[in-house]
Structure formats: C-alpha cells, structure tokens
Design an enzyme around this catalytic site. Structure first.
Site, short mmCIF file in Angstrom:
data_model
loop_
_atom_site.label_atom_id
_atom_site.label_comp_id
_atom_site.label_asym_id
_atom_site.label_seq_id
_atom_site.Cartn_x
_atom_site.Cartn_y
_atom_site.Cartn_z
N ASP A 1 0.58 -1.30 -0.03
CA ASP A 1 -0.05 -0.09 -0.03
C ASP A 1 0.86 1.28 -0.10
O ASP A 1 1.86 1.28 0.54
CB ASP A 1 -0.98 -0.06 1.18
N GLU B 1 1.52 -0.01 -4.99
CA GLU B 1 0.75 0.95 -5.39
C GLU B 1 1.45 2.21 -5.37
O GLU B 1 1.67 2.61 -4.33
CB GLU B 1 -0.71 0.85 -4.16
#
Length: 552
Positions: free
Chosen positions: A211, A280
C-alpha cells in the site's frame, strides 16, 4: 502448519506473477459466516471455488490485521495477527491450504507506511522524546508561531501534521490523524517492518501488495511542497475536491531513499521460493516514471500499478497514451493493470454512457484489460458487471467520503457486500439481520447464481476471456506494438515466438471501419469471446464498443 503451507506454495515457476490475473478480495464485504454482517476469513475460504472458477492465478486480500478500523483496516495495530472480526490465525492457515489446493497464490496487503495510533510502537513513541521508540515516527517541532513544521497536507483533508501535547511536537500523518507515519529513515523501523513481512512469508504467503509504496520516506530537511496545477485527466481520485491536489508533492513522498528499502524488501522475498510483490504508486503525473524506477531491474519490486486506468477516461487516445508511456519508460520492469479496486468508483459506472450498455461495456473492458501487456488485478464483483452503489450519507462508513461529502461520496459505493444468491436475504452475503453496508437491489439481481444460468452473462464472459488469454502465450507476456490510425481506435499487435495477434478496439459509441495495413497481407480472424466483427476486402467493420482480433 507454517512449514507445510510454505512447502505447498513453493514451486519451480519463480515468474508466476508475470502476466498473472489477480482477484482482489475485500474481506469485510466478501462472505459472512458468523451472522454479524461483516465478512470473515472463513467466508473467503468458503467462496474460493468461485474465484478459482474464473481462471485467475492469485487472490489479493485487503487488510485483515488487528486494527481499530478507523480506516477499514488500513490502520494496523498488530501486523502479526488477524483482527477478531475476521477470525483467527488458524482460519487464515486453513484458507491458505484451500487456496493452494485450488491452485491459487495468496497475496496480502502490507500497509507499512503508517500504523494506527493504537499500535504499541506509537503509544510508546509519544510518551517522551527519549524513549526507545522516540524516533520511530515522524516528529518535528512547531514553527516559532506554533504552526505545523511544513505545509504538507493529508490526503484525507487538512494539514498533514497533528499536535501532541505530551511530546509537545507535531507528528506527520499522510492519511487520518489516527494513522501516524513511520520514520523509515530509522534503520530499526525498517528492520521491524521486514520482520512482520517475514512472519507472513513463514506462513506461506506468496506475495505482498504494498500500500502507498512511495510514501515510506519523507524529506529529512522538512522542505515545503511548492504549488502545482494538477492534471486530473484519468486520475483515480476526485482530486478537484481535495486541496491535496494543489501541491507538487516533492518532499512528503517519493524520496530517493525509498529505493534502498525496496532493495532490502526484495532481497527478503528472494530468500524464499516463488514470492512476488506489487506496489501501489500514487504520484500524480509522475506515477508511471516512479513505476519504472521501482520495477526496472531485478532488485526492487516485481511489479507496480498506478491510478492511470482507475479514472474516468475510457478512450482509445488516452489508453494508448498511458500504454505507450509504459512501453517507453519501463525498460525491463513490469506493470499491473486494473480498472477497479476498493478505492475508486467501479469502472462500469465510470465508463458507461447509457445504462443499456452496462453488459457490453463490462464485457469489452474485460476483453481489453486481458490483452494489454502486463499483469491484471480485478476487483470482487467486477466479474458480475456491478455498478457503483448509490448510498445515502447515513450509510457511509468511509472517513474519506464523510470528510468530503457531498462533493465526493467516498469509497463505500464500491465496497458493498458481494452478491451470491439473488433470492436469499442480503443476496447470500450473510444470514444475519443486517450488513455493514447495504446490498443494492440492482446488485442482487446480478448475483452469481443468476449469472451462472446464462451463457451470455458477464460472469461467463470473464471466464471465457481469461481462458482465451491463457490459450495465447503472446497475451501473457508477449511484446506489444501500437499501430498508427487516424481514427479513435485502439490498434496494436501482441507477439511472442511464432504467435502474432492483431487487436482493434472501438471504444466509441459509433460504428467504425478500420483498413488493415497492407504490410499484414492476409489475416485470419480469431473469435474473441462475446464479440464478432466483420472483415471484408481488408476492411474491418466494428460495431459500437467492439473489438476485432486476427492472426497476422
């Protein structure tokens, strides 16, 4: 258990991730087995046969770690345990065994740029400026007038700094106030985070989705970000409603020190068999360049995805622009494409111009993403052609949506429960009385059981499309070359070994004709699932939202 699972996960194909199709599961919304209206790990295990039936290679689980759930699990208070709302570590181990039995790799979300403010590390860090973890988070003194150390902003609104009266300092938070940023300039923090990664590697996890992977480091000099006019074309978030987009984020993320940590992370993964990572990257107009930097070579991330295809743009010119940039900048790295995920409006809603074309757009977008060069992430419910749920303010649970309502309705509309049984209460998601988010009536009508009965359903199309992809090696990891056209058509060739496939996509709402380049000579049309285009005298006749494929 850990050793058994790890051995089952190990194999001879270290590059399984290259060209893989990854199915994202949002655990809170997938399947409830306890009746509390919240999905759980046992529910995931129960529904894995459906996932495997799609022909995908792996699952990606959004966070299930211990958390106060201020940001739906992206605020972790224990990286090495399962939150009780989702079950236990034993439940996780059982899920791993079932996934591997079905031939599915397991990727988990690793949220390491920040913790929850209830994590023991932060609780200790804020007690004083001299405790053992005093430098584990980003602390800074106020300016002489008492204001924050820099002009950095939080993505979730307001300043990116919060005052702490105990330490008499500000701490940095890129997201919620309750999500303090870790100080990755401290080697002890890096070591601690890698230990949490090793914990899951030892349990047999096959990979990690990182993330906000470019948010780990901040500028040590604490320099202010300059202003920027932000180009939101194709962006994933509703950036024009959020002042965060008004800054050029040169100093609060994407720092050069990140490369060193990503190399350490990769070295750890490479010490295990057949593990993979996907990052990401949210870096505005620099995202694709950052993606190239993080994946080029074999010593950092295996692959990354950006928000470039997670926005409203669904035109041939835009998709070609993004893809060509990747082909030009990502030398020997790898990209992972997605049209939908848990953070953005579902792509069918973003792409359709008329409700009547819902199924056709859903099918064509599946066909398109399946033939792009790269790996694929699809989001639960995408295979049913689900649209964004319309929710009232009273239904919202997403802090981002609550903060920016009504200009931005948040992310709950894509996070509503998965629909399994069109005739059951709550579409088979739970046997309980309520669900954490409502199940839209229009979603229930498109449940798995209803589509299983239809040969031409969106669900059947996804299965056929991924089978088509696997039957053509050029689509998994072959080269990609665009063809010039003066029309609003997306034309390219995928090639590997002796296989060479031409694709022409018409994303417009008007019939189009495409004249085959003379250099191809005669071509042999190939039937793509769900679409039949006409070729006559070297001219392809494409219907609205249509595709043509041929061997050349």
């Amino acid at each position: 258990m850990a050793t058994e699972v790890q051995n089952k996960a190990a194999g001879a194909d270290a590059d399984w991730w290259r060209g893989a199709v990854i199915y994202q599961i949002y655990p809170r919304s997938f399947q409830d087995t306890t009746g509390d209206g919240l999905g759980d790990i046992k529910g995931i295990t129960q529904r894995l046969p459906h996932v495997a039936s799609l022909g995908v290679d792996a699952i990606w689980l959004s966070p299930f770690f211990t958390s106060p759930m201020a940001d739906m699990g992206y605020d972790v208070s224990d990286y090495c345990n399962v939150d009780p709302m989702f079950g236990t570590l034993a439940d996780f181990d059982e899920m791993m065994v079932e996934a591997h039995r079905l031939g599915l790799k397991v990727i988990i979300d690793q949220v390491i740029s920040h913790t929850s403010d209830r994590h023991p590390w932060f609780i200790e860090s804020r007690t004083s400026r001299t405790n053992p973890k005093a430098d584990w988070f980003v602390w800074a003194d106020p300016k002489p007038d008492g204001t924050a150390p820099t002009n950095w902003l939080s993505i979730f609104g307001g300043p990116g700094w919060e005052w702490d009266g105990v330490r008499k300092q500000y701490y940095m938070h890129n997201f919620l106030i309750s999500q303090p940023d870790l100080n990755f300039h401290n080697p002890d923090v890096q070591d601690a985070m890698l230990d949490t990664v090793k914990f899951w590697l030892e349990r047999g996890v096959d990979g990690f989705r990182l993330d906000t992977v470019n948010y780990y480091f901040h500028d040590k000099q604490l320099r202010n970000n300059p202003p920027m006019v932000y180009d939101t074309d194709g962006a994933g978030m509703e950036t024009d409603t959020n002042p965060y987009s008004m800054q050029n984020h040169l100093y609060d993320k994407t720092q050069p020190e990140n490369i060193g940590f990503l190399k350490r992370f990769r070295a750890l993964l490479d010490s295990y068999d057949d593990r993979a990572s996907v990052g990401e990257v949210g870096d505005g107009p620099r995202s694709l360049n950052t993606l190239a930097l993080y994946t080029t070579g074999n010593d950092k991330l295996h692959m990354c995805y950006t928000f470039d295809l997670l926005g409203p743009a669904f035109s041939a010119s835009y998709i070609r622009k993004v893809m060509q940039t990747v082909l030009d900048t990502v030398v020997n790295g790898w990209v992972c494409w997605a049209f939908s995920n848990h953070d953005v409006v579902r792509h069918v809603t973003r792409f359709i111009e008329d409700p009547a074309e819902q199924d056709r757009v859903a099918k064509l977008s599946a066909s398109l993403i399946s033939v792009l060069r790269g790996s694929i992430c699809l989001y639960q419910g995408e295979e049913l052609g689900l649209t964004e749920a319309e929710l009232s303010f009273e239904d919202l649970r997403d802090p981002y949506g609550i903060r920016f309502w009504p200009a931005f309705k948040g992310r709950d509309g894509c996070r509503t429960p998965m629909v399994w049984d069109s005739k059951a209460p709550h579409a088979g998601f739970t046997e309980g009385a309520t669900t954490w988010l409502p199940v839209p009536t229009e979603h229930a009508a498109r449940a798995v059981d209803a589509q299983e009965k239809l040969a031409d359903s969106v669900l059947a199309h996804y299965r056929a499309t991924f089978a088509f992809r696997k039957s053509h090696p050029a689509l998994v990891d072959g080269d990609m070359t665009f063809i010039e056209t003066n029309q609003d058509l997306l034309a390219f060739v995928r090639e590997k070994g002796g296989e060479k496939l031409l694709f022409v996509f018409n994303l417009t709402r008007e019939p189009q004709k495409f004249t085959l380049p003379s250099r191809f000579g005669s071509v042999m049309p190939v039937d793509m699932p769900g679409f039949v285009s006409k070729l006559e005298n070297g001219v392809v006749a494409l219907d609205t939202v249509d595709v043509f494929c041929a061997r050349v």
